[in-house]
Write a protein that holds these residues in place. Structure first.
Motif, mmCIF file in Angstrom:
data_model
loop_
_atom_site.group_PDB
_atom_site.id
_atom_site.type_symbol
_atom_site.label_atom_id
_atom_site.label_comp_id
_atom_site.label_asym_id
_atom_site.label_seq_id
_atom_site.Cartn_x
_atom_site.Cartn_y
_atom_site.Cartn_z
ATOM 1 N N VAL A 1 27.740 46.521 45.989
ATOM 2 C CA VAL A 1 27.964 45.071 45.882
ATOM 3 C C VAL A 1 29.370 44.816 45.347
ATOM 4 O O VAL A 1 29.669 45.151 44.194
ATOM 5 C CB VAL A 1 26.935 44.382 44.959
ATOM 6 C CG1 VAL A 1 27.201 42.878 44.892
ATOM 7 C CG2 VAL A 1 25.505 44.651 45.422
ATOM 8 N N VAL B 1 27.024 36.248 49.355
ATOM 9 C CA VAL B 1 26.014 35.575 48.541
ATOM 10 C C VAL B 1 26.682 34.577 47.602
ATOM 11 O O VAL B 1 27.588 34.934 46.845
ATOM 12 C CB VAL B 1 25.179 36.601 47.739
ATOM 13 C CG1 VAL B 1 24.136 35.895 46.873
ATOM 14 C CG2 VAL B 1 24.503 37.594 48.683
ATOM 15 N N ASP B 2 26.218 33.342 47.658
ATOM 16 C CA ASP B 2 26.669 32.259 46.787
ATOM 17 C C ASP B 2 25.934 32.416 45.455
ATOM 18 O O ASP B 2 24.814 31.947 45.284
ATOM 19 C CB ASP B 2 26.336 30.924 47.459
ATOM 20 C CG ASP B 2 26.706 29.698 46.654
ATOM 21 O OD1 ASP B 2 27.156 29.830 45.495
ATOM 22 O OD2 ASP B 2 26.529 28.584 47.189
ATOM 23 N N ALA B 3 26.570 33.107 44.505
ATOM 24 C CA ALA B 3 25.903 33.445 43.245
ATOM 25 C C ALA B 3 25.388 32.208 42.524
ATOM 26 O O ALA B 3 24.233 32.183 42.064
ATOM 27 C CB ALA B 3 26.846 34.228 42.332
ATOM 28 N N ALA C 1 24.384 36.220 36.638
ATOM 29 C CA ALA C 1 25.120 36.737 37.804
ATOM 30 C C ALA C 1 25.045 38.261 37.850
ATOM 31 O O ALA C 1 24.922 38.855 38.925
ATOM 32 C CB ALA C 1 26.568 36.264 37.770
ATOM 33 N N SER D 1 32.194 44.590 40.040
ATOM 34 C CA SER D 1 31.503 45.142 41.205
ATOM 35 C C SER D 1 30.728 46.381 40.796
ATOM 36 O O SER D 1 31.036 47.013 39.779
ATOM 37 C CB SER D 1 32.522 45.517 42.290
ATOM 38 O OG SER D 1 33.215 44.387 42.756
ATOM 39 N N LEU E 1 20.794 42.919 44.085
ATOM 40 C CA LEU E 1 21.271 42.961 45.471
ATOM 41 C C LEU E 1 21.537 44.379 45.972
ATOM 42 O O LEU E 1 21.591 44.600 47.183
ATOM 43 C CB LEU E 1 22.559 42.146 45.605
ATOM 44 C CG LEU E 1 22.441 40.643 45.404
ATOM 45 C CD1 LEU E 1 23.832 40.007 45.406
ATOM 46 C CD2 LEU E 1 21.550 40.005 46.453
ATOM 47 N N VAL F 1 31.969 42.239 44.012
ATOM 48 C CA VAL F 1 31.957 40.920 43.382
ATOM 49 C C VAL F 1 33.358 40.329 43.468
ATOM 50 O O VAL F 1 34.334 40.995 43.121
ATOM 51 C CB VAL F 1 31.495 40.997 41.906
ATOM 52 C CG1 VAL F 1 31.496 39.615 41.271
ATOM 53 C CG2 VAL F 1 30.108 41.636 41.810
ATOM 54 N N LEU G 1 29.317 39.314 46.576
ATOM 55 C CA LEU G 1 28.761 38.290 45.699
ATOM 56 C C LEU G 1 29.923 37.461 45.176
ATOM 57 O O LEU G 1 30.824 37.988 44.516
ATOM 58 C CB LEU G 1 28.011 38.948 44.538
ATOM 59 C CG LEU G 1 27.403 38.007 43.500
ATOM 60 C CD1 LEU G 1 26.288 37.161 44.106
ATOM 61 C CD2 LEU G 1 26.881 38.807 42.310
ATOM 62 N N LEU H 1 27.992 43.869 51.233
ATOM 63 C CA LEU H 1 27.575 42.741 50.395
ATOM 64 C C LEU H 1 28.712 42.270 49.512
ATOM 65 O O LEU H 1 29.341 43.073 48.811
ATOM 66 C CB LEU H 1 26.415 43.174 49.494
ATOM 67 C CG LEU H 1 25.035 42.814 50.005
ATOM 68 C CD1 LEU H 1 23.976 43.639 49.313
ATOM 69 C CD2 LEU H 1 24.769 41.353 49.830
ATOM 70 N N ARG I 1 23.516 40.431 40.828
ATOM 71 C CA ARG I 1 24.301 41.518 41.431
ATOM 72 C C ARG I 1 23.472 42.803 41.498
ATOM 73 O O ARG I 1 23.381 43.442 42.540
ATOM 74 C CB ARG I 1 25.560 41.754 40.594
ATOM 75 C CG ARG I 1 26.384 42.952 41.033
ATOM 76 C CD ARG I 1 27.247 43.491 39.934
ATOM 77 N NE ARG I 1 26.446 43.923 38.796
ATOM 78 C CZ ARG I 1 26.919 44.054 37.565
ATOM 79 N NH1 ARG I 1 28.182 43.791 37.297
ATOM 80 N NH2 ARG I 1 26.132 44.460 36.585
#
Length: 127
Positions: free
Chosen positions: A69, A7-9, A28, A65, A35, A71, A54, A52, A32
């Motif tokens: 998700v 995912v393009d935050a 953001a 993270s 998601l 990150v 991000l 996932l 997160r």
């Protein structure tokens, strides 16, 4: 094999004018958190569970993270990092969530599919 969803935050957060620019890191983090259910449930055409990722950049770097998700803080360009992550998904399905046309072109070149922000953020324009 689990689908990798990247995912393009910056693009997804920016798809809804809800004041995100006042607190980019907080926006953001909210994305997160929203998601997390997708990790188990998947995306249309990609049943869960999915992995996932991000990708954050700029003022959102350092977002942590959470279970479900991962990150990743882009060390430079978020788009370049997204392409690297997608390119590393050799042998498994990969979907990049963004509305950025140039980024879509670049990730398709490395074999990823694309989905628009509305896929993970209802109310966003584009698909």
């Amino acid at each position: 094999m689990r689908t990798l969803v990247v995912v393009d935050a910056a693009n997804v957060v920016g798809s809804v004018p809800d004041g995100w620019w006042k607190d980019r890191r907080g926006a953001a983090e909210r994305l997160r958190d929203s998601l997390v259910p997708y990790a188990a449930d998947g995306l249309p055409g990609h049943p869960g569970p999915v992995d996932l990722v991000l990708v954050v950049e700029g003022a959102a770097r350092g977002v942590e993270s959470v279970p479900g998700v991962r990150v990743e803080s882009a060390p430079g360009s978020g788009d370049d990092h997204i392409v690297e992550v997608a390119a590393g998904a050799v042998g498994r399905p990969c979907v990049v969530v963004t509305a950025d046309r140039e980024l879509r072109r670049r990730v398709r070149e490395v074999g990823a599919e694309c989905a628009g922000p509305r896929t993970v953020r209802p109310g966003s324009p584009g698909s």
